[in-house]
Motif scaffolding. Structure first.
Motif, PDB file in Angstrom:
ATOM      1  N   SER A 193      16.024  35.745 -11.074  1.00 41.20           N
ATOM      2  CA  SER A 193      17.040  35.106 -10.211  1.00 41.20           C
ATOM      3  C   SER A 193      17.161  33.619 -10.535  1.00 41.20           C
ATOM      4  N   PHE A 230      18.561  33.228  -2.144  1.00 43.70           N
ATOM      5  CA  PHE A 230      17.731  34.366  -2.572  1.00 43.70           C
ATOM      6  C   PHE A 230      16.525  33.876  -3.376  1.00 43.70           C
ATOM      7  N   GLY A 261      14.039  32.411  -1.128  1.00 41.94           N
ATOM      8  CA  GLY A 261      13.381  33.481  -0.373  1.00 41.94           C
ATOM      9  C   GLY A 261      12.319  34.192  -1.193  1.00 41.94           C
ATOM     10  N   VAL A 262      12.638  34.450  -2.470  1.00 41.87           N
ATOM     11  CA  VAL A 262      11.679  35.127  -3.343  1.00 41.87           C
ATOM     12  C   VAL A 262      10.469  34.223  -3.610  1.00 41.87           C
ATOM     13  N   SER A 292      20.720  36.229   2.230  1.00 43.97           N
ATOM     14  CA  SER A 292      21.290  35.629   1.014  1.00 43.97           C
ATOM     15  C   SER A 292      22.482  36.445   0.521  1.00 43.97           C
ATOM     16  N   TRP A 294       8.309  34.636  -0.703  1.00 47.69           N
ATOM     17  CA  TRP A 294       7.572  35.910  -0.772  1.00 47.69           C
ATOM     18  C   TRP A 294       6.408  35.779  -1.747  1.00 47.69           C
ATOM     19  N   THR A 302      15.845  36.315   2.026  1.00 53.77           N
ATOM     20  CA  THR A 302      16.255  37.323   1.044  1.00 53.77           C
ATOM     21  C   THR A 302      17.237  38.324   1.665  1.00 53.77           C
ATOM     22  N   ASN A 352       7.337  39.696  -7.182  1.00 48.31           N
ATOM     23  CA  ASN A 352       8.111  38.499  -6.844  1.00 48.31           C
ATOM     24  C   ASN A 352       8.112  37.464  -7.965  1.00 48.31           C
ATOM     25  N   THR A 356      20.354  44.221   4.763  1.00 51.59           N
ATOM     26  CA  THR A 356      20.549  44.061   3.317  1.00 51.59           C
ATOM     27  C   THR A 356      21.295  45.256   2.740  1.00 51.59           C
ATOM     28  N   SER A 366      10.727  34.364   4.656  1.00 53.02           N
ATOM     29  CA  SER A 366      11.026  35.019   3.370  1.00 53.02           C
ATOM     30  C   SER A 366      11.998  36.171   3.600  1.00 53.02           C
TER      31      SER A 366
END
Lengths: 95, 95
Positions: free
Chosen positions: B73, B43, B46-47, A18, B50, A15, B66, A69, A11
């Motif tokens: 997103s 992204f 990834g979220v 990305s 999470w 993120t 999240n 990031t 994760s």
């Protein structure tokens, strides 16, 4: 490494990295028209807060992920701010 | 609430709601040209990871933050995919 730890690192990796394709696209095209200045300002501030949080907690994964990031989102934010100022100056000069 | 907890919630709030102005701008302008499809795909994935991580850990703050970010997103990603497909169809029709 447990499954949940692998999920956590996956994760964080997704993120974090990305923002790399967005940073590359912005650097290549210089086009930031449809990017939201408010988003990148708030997001960059939020990531900076996460970095401080990670430093206080001495959580190395959080520190590394949020440093990367922060670098990427600050780069995108800087080009967005530069472009917006340039187009504002152009509009003023035309008046 | 300790200072570090306040910092954690502030960081989560900022990085979560930072996507709201971008989602509003994309919905209003329909302009996604300078958004990176790769960024929002990675992204959003990834979220989602999470979110699963938060569910497994039963961490309510992570779950709520999240879920909101995933909603925002995914909305941006959907409009970006729709626009890219539309412009591809237009280019093919012109050939």
């Amino acid at each position: 490494m447990t499954t949940i730890e692998i999920l956590g690192f996956t994760s964080a990796f997704l993120t974090t990295f990305s923002f790399l394709p967005q940073a590359i696209q912005v650097i290549k095209t210089r086009d930031t028209a449809s990017l939201s200045l408010a988003m990148y300002s708030i997001f960059t501030l939020g990531v900076a807060c996460w970095l401080v949080y990670g430093l206080v907690k001495q959580d190395s994964a959080m520190i590394v992920a949020n440093m990367i990031t922060l670098l990427l989102s600050s780069c995108i934010l800087a080009i967005k701010v530069f472009n917006d100022m340039k187009s504002k100056r152009t509009r003023l000069a035309e008046q």
